[in-house]
Design a protein around this motif. Structure first.
Motif, PDB file in Angstrom:
ATOM      1  N   ALA A 137       0.871  -1.284  -0.045  1.00  0.00           N
ATOM      2  CA  ALA A 137      -0.009   0.016   0.047  1.00  0.00           C
ATOM      3  C   ALA A 137       0.684   1.205  -0.011  1.00  0.00           C
ATOM      4  O   ALA A 137       0.507   2.505  -0.618  1.00  0.00           O
ATOM      5  CB  ALA A 137      -0.959  -0.127   1.253  1.00  0.00           C
ATOM      6  N   ALA A 138       1.861   1.119   0.737  1.00  0.00           N
ATOM      7  CA  ALA A 138       2.803   2.381   0.984  1.00  0.00           C
ATOM      8  C   ALA A 138       3.539   2.582  -0.529  1.00  0.00           C
ATOM      9  O   ALA A 138       3.477   3.570  -1.242  1.00  0.00           O
ATOM     10  CB  ALA A 138       3.972   2.236   1.752  1.00  0.00           C
ATOM     11  N   ALA A 139       3.959   1.246  -1.240  1.00  0.00           N
ATOM     12  CA  ALA A 139       4.558   1.435  -2.529  1.00  0.00           C
ATOM     13  C   ALA A 139       3.534   2.219  -3.448  1.00  0.00           C
ATOM     14  O   ALA A 139       3.731   2.859  -4.317  1.00  0.00           O
ATOM     15  CB  ALA A 139       4.912  -0.016  -3.021  1.00  0.00           C
ATOM     16  N   ARG A 140       2.209   1.529  -3.483  1.00  0.00           N
ATOM     17  CA  ARG A 140       1.029   2.088  -4.443  1.00  0.00           C
ATOM     18  C   ARG A 140       0.930   3.668  -4.174  1.00  0.00           C
ATOM     19  O   ARG A 140       0.684   4.504  -4.829  1.00  0.00           O
ATOM     20  CB  ARG A 140       0.045   1.253  -4.297  1.00  0.00           C
ATOM     21  N   ARG A 141       1.005   4.316  -2.912  1.00  0.00           N
ATOM     22  CA  ARG A 141       0.788   5.484  -2.707  1.00  0.00           C
ATOM     23  C   ARG A 141       1.846   6.365  -3.431  1.00  0.00           C
ATOM     24  O   ARG A 141       1.511   7.570  -3.446  1.00  0.00           O
ATOM     25  CB  ARG A 141       0.940   5.731  -1.059  1.00  0.00           C
ATOM     26  N   VAL A 223      -1.935  -7.591  -7.228  1.00  0.00           N
ATOM     27  CA  VAL A 223      -3.398  -7.272  -7.720  1.00  0.00           C
ATOM     28  C   VAL A 223      -4.060  -6.547  -6.998  1.00  0.00           C
ATOM     29  O   VAL A 223      -4.838  -5.574  -7.139  1.00  0.00           O
ATOM     30  CB  VAL A 223      -4.222  -8.339  -8.715  1.00  0.00           C
ATOM     31  N   GLU A 224      -4.339  -7.444  -5.713  1.00  0.00           N
ATOM     32  CA  GLU A 224      -5.044  -6.831  -4.648  1.00  0.00           C
ATOM     33  C   GLU A 224      -4.621  -5.466  -3.991  1.00  0.00           C
ATOM     34  O   GLU A 224      -5.423  -4.599  -3.465  1.00  0.00           O
ATOM     35  CB  GLU A 224      -5.112  -7.949  -3.587  1.00  0.00           C
ATOM     36  N   SER A 225      -3.263  -5.285  -4.137  1.00  0.00           N
ATOM     37  CA  SER A 225      -2.831  -4.062  -3.685  1.00  0.00           C
ATOM     38  C   SER A 225      -2.577  -2.748  -4.855  1.00  0.00           C
ATOM     39  O   SER A 225      -2.377  -1.891  -4.533  1.00  0.00           O
ATOM     40  CB  SER A 225      -1.431  -4.163  -3.295  1.00  0.00           C
ATOM     41  N   GLY A 226      -3.466  -2.993  -5.839  1.00  0.00           N
ATOM     42  CA  GLY A 226      -3.469  -2.124  -6.910  1.00  0.00           C
ATOM     43  C   GLY A 226      -2.341  -1.907  -8.125  1.00  0.00           C
ATOM     44  O   GLY A 226      -2.256  -0.789  -8.465  1.00  0.00           O
ATOM     45  N   PHE A 227      -1.862  -3.086  -8.236  1.00  0.00           N
ATOM     46  CA  PHE A 227      -0.882  -3.088  -9.177  1.00  0.00           C
ATOM     47  C   PHE A 227      -1.352  -4.012 -10.117  1.00  0.00           C
ATOM     48  O   PHE A 227      -2.202  -5.074  -9.968  1.00  0.00           O
ATOM     49  CB  PHE A 227       0.388  -3.689  -8.754  1.00  0.00           C
ATOM     50  N   ASP A 228      -0.845  -4.022 -11.491  1.00  0.00           N
ATOM     51  CA  ASP A 228      -0.975  -4.933 -12.407  1.00  0.00           C
ATOM     52  C   ASP A 228      -0.115  -6.107 -12.019  1.00  0.00           C
ATOM     53  O   ASP A 228       0.719  -6.292 -11.189  1.00  0.00           O
ATOM     54  CB  ASP A 228      -0.248  -4.551 -13.875  1.00  0.00           C
ATOM     55  N   ALA A 229      -0.340  -7.465 -12.458  1.00  0.00           N
ATOM     56  CA  ALA A 229       0.337  -8.791 -12.489  1.00  0.00           C
ATOM     57  C   ALA A 229       1.886  -8.184 -12.677  1.00  0.00           C
ATOM     58  O   ALA A 229       2.208  -7.615 -13.666  1.00  0.00           O
ATOM     59  CB  ALA A 229      -0.142  -9.581 -13.176  1.00  0.00           C
ATOM     60  N   PRO A 230       2.738  -9.041 -11.846  1.00  0.00           N
ATOM     61  CA  PRO A 230       4.092  -8.459 -11.970  1.00  0.00           C
ATOM     62  C   PRO A 230       4.549  -9.155 -13.136  1.00  0.00           C
ATOM     63  O   PRO A 230       4.373 -10.339 -13.565  1.00  0.00           O
ATOM     64  CB  PRO A 230       4.726  -9.105 -10.620  1.00  0.00           C
ATOM     65  N   VAL A 231       5.896  -8.700 -13.656  1.00  0.00           N
ATOM     66  CA  VAL A 231       6.717  -9.437 -14.861  1.00  0.00           C
ATOM     67  C   VAL A 231       8.098  -9.557 -14.202  1.00  0.00           C
ATOM     68  O   VAL A 231       8.642  -8.943 -13.590  1.00  0.00           O
ATOM     69  CB  VAL A 231       6.741  -8.363 -15.887  1.00  0.00           C
ATOM     70  N   ARG A 238      13.425 -13.403  -9.367  1.00  0.00           N
ATOM     71  CA  ARG A 238      13.695 -12.970  -8.061  1.00  0.00           C
ATOM     72  C   ARG A 238      13.201 -11.486  -8.049  1.00  0.00           C
ATOM     73  O   ARG A 238      12.700 -10.970  -7.120  1.00  0.00           O
ATOM     74  CB  ARG A 238      15.010 -12.859  -7.358  1.00  0.00           C
ATOM     75  N   TRP A 239      13.576 -10.924  -9.074  1.00  0.00           N
ATOM     76  CA  TRP A 239      13.300  -9.316  -9.560  1.00  0.00           C
ATOM     77  C   TRP A 239      12.143  -9.336 -10.361  1.00  0.00           C
ATOM     78  O   TRP A 239      12.049 -10.070 -11.386  1.00  0.00           O
ATOM     79  CB  TRP A 239      14.404  -8.752 -10.028  1.00  0.00           C
ATOM     80  N   PHE A 240      11.205  -8.598  -9.895  1.00  0.00           N
ATOM     81  CA  PHE A 240       9.948  -8.395 -10.241  1.00  0.00           C
ATOM     82  C   PHE A 240       9.544  -6.817 -10.655  1.00  0.00           C
ATOM     83  O   PHE A 240       9.745  -5.796  -9.789  1.00  0.00           O
ATOM     84  CB  PHE A 240       8.601  -8.905  -9.889  1.00  0.00           C
ATOM     85  N   SER A 241       8.862  -6.419 -11.823  1.00  0.00           N
ATOM     86  CA  SER A 241       8.271  -5.119 -12.095  1.00  0.00           C
ATOM     87  C   SER A 241       6.880  -5.261 -12.063  1.00  0.00           C
ATOM     88  O   SER A 241       6.389  -6.236 -12.584  1.00  0.00           O
ATOM     89  CB  SER A 241       8.922  -4.716 -13.466  1.00  0.00           C
ATOM     90  N   ALA A 242       6.044  -4.335 -11.595  1.00  0.00           N
ATOM     91  CA  ALA A 242       4.560  -4.196 -11.539  1.00  0.00           C
ATOM     92  C   ALA A 242       4.250  -2.858 -11.919  1.00  0.00           C
ATOM     93  O   ALA A 242       4.815  -1.946 -11.015  1.00  0.00           O
ATOM     94  CB  ALA A 242       4.275  -4.644 -10.263  1.00  0.00           C
ATOM     95  N   LEU A 243       3.447  -2.515 -12.697  1.00  0.00           N
ATOM     96  CA  LEU A 243       2.886  -1.146 -13.118  1.00  0.00           C
ATOM     97  C   LEU A 243       1.694  -1.177 -12.003  1.00  0.00           C
ATOM     98  O   LEU A 243       0.848  -1.882 -11.777  1.00  0.00           O
ATOM     99  CB  LEU A 243       2.374  -1.033 -14.536  1.00  0.00           C
TER     100      LEU A 243
END
Ligand SMILES: C[S@@+](CC[C@H](N)C(=O)[O-])C[C@H]1O[C@@H](n2cnc3c(N)ncnc32)[C@H](O)[C@@H]1O
Length: 253
Positions: A137-141, A223-231, A238-243
């Motif tokens: 949630a902090a990341a999303r804000r 997705v529950e936290s307001g991001f798209d599915a990670p890539v 180990r490393w993921f990106s999410a929009l």
């Protein structure tokens, strides 16, 4: 007495409860990291394979920056970095070219958005699902529309299968798994570990509780936290990106 002797060993109970505790010379953080371990650890190329995610000039918010191991590399790459940590002792080792913020990630509210929010070091694997959600949630804000979250997730297979003994050598460090207990309560899988970091005559221990997260579990959480599915950004996944998912309300400020 050498610091790996019994008096510095977390008690048996620490390997079975949701405990985060560090022991050894110097200061320890709330999540059990020893400042001295991070102060003595050198950058080992952790971000090199994903450098393209951090273009020169990008604003980067690093959550849990510690002594600045990753932060300083981002500076070298020309990023404008804000480093957050709740340990003043950790932040004291971060360059003053970094904007340093002493705060809990959970309650962070900087009233600005960043091109990249970085959640490194397996913080996403926190053993408490509520904490995992507050980190996201902090990341999303704080992620800008058009920006992205970059996170590091621990190897779920290793968390599920590692046994007591030497884990490996990294630079001058010898890493040993001293205790491990695995529990499942109400479907929530937890791994309680005590890891020991030894350099020369000095040993630090870190008791912590982590949740193994497979790719589908990570995707659900994001997705529950307001991001798209990670890539996944690397072959080891180990490393993921999410929009950020552009939903009404979340990007109104
Ligand atoms: C495992 S260390 C990693 C430090 C750094 N990212 C690195 O790679 O060297 C985790 C750091 O996150 C910080 N941290 C953990 N939970 C935190 C929270 N809830 N709020 C703020 N900082 C936190 C700790 O104080 C510690 O410095």
């Amino acid at each position: 007495m050498r610091s790996e002797d019994a008096a510095d060993e977390p008690s048996e109970a620490l390997a079975t409860t949701m405990t985060f505790e560090g022991r050894g010379p110097g200061a320890q953080t709330q999540d059990g990291c020893s400042v001295e371990v991070y102060r003595r650890t050198r950058y080992a190329g952790e971000l090199d394979g994903i450098q393209a995610q951090f273009p020169a000039g990008a604003t980067v918010l690093e959550l849990g920056c510690g002594t600045g191991l990753l932060t300083h590399r981002l500076l070298d790459w020309g990023c404008q970095v804000t480093g957050v940590d709740n340990s003043a002792e950790m932040l004291a080792h971060v360059s003053d070219r970094v904007r340093r913020v002493q705060a809990d990630i959970q309650s962070l509210a900087l009233r600005e958005r960043f091109d990249v929010v970085l959640l490194p070091s397996g913080l996403i694997n926190h053993g408490d699902p509520a904490v995992r959600r507050t980190f996201l949630a902090a990341a999303r804000r704080h992620v800008a529309p058009g920006g992205r979250l970059i996170l590091y997730c621990h190897d779920a297979h290793w968390l599920r299968t590692a046994t007591v003994g030497v884990v490996g050598q990294s630079g001058d460090w010898l890493l040993t798994l001293r205790k491990v207990t695995r529990t499942r309560t109400d479907g929530e899988e937890r791994v309680h570990m005590v890891l020991a970091y030894t350099m020369g005559d000095d040993t630090w221990t870190h008791a912590f509780c982590a949740a193994p997260l497979d790719a589908p579990a990570l995707a659900t959480l994001l997705v529950e936290s307001g991001f798209d599915a990670p890539v996944a950004l690397d072959a080891r996944q180990r490393w993921f990106s999410a929009l950020p998912a552009l939903r009404s309300g979340l990007d109104a400020v």
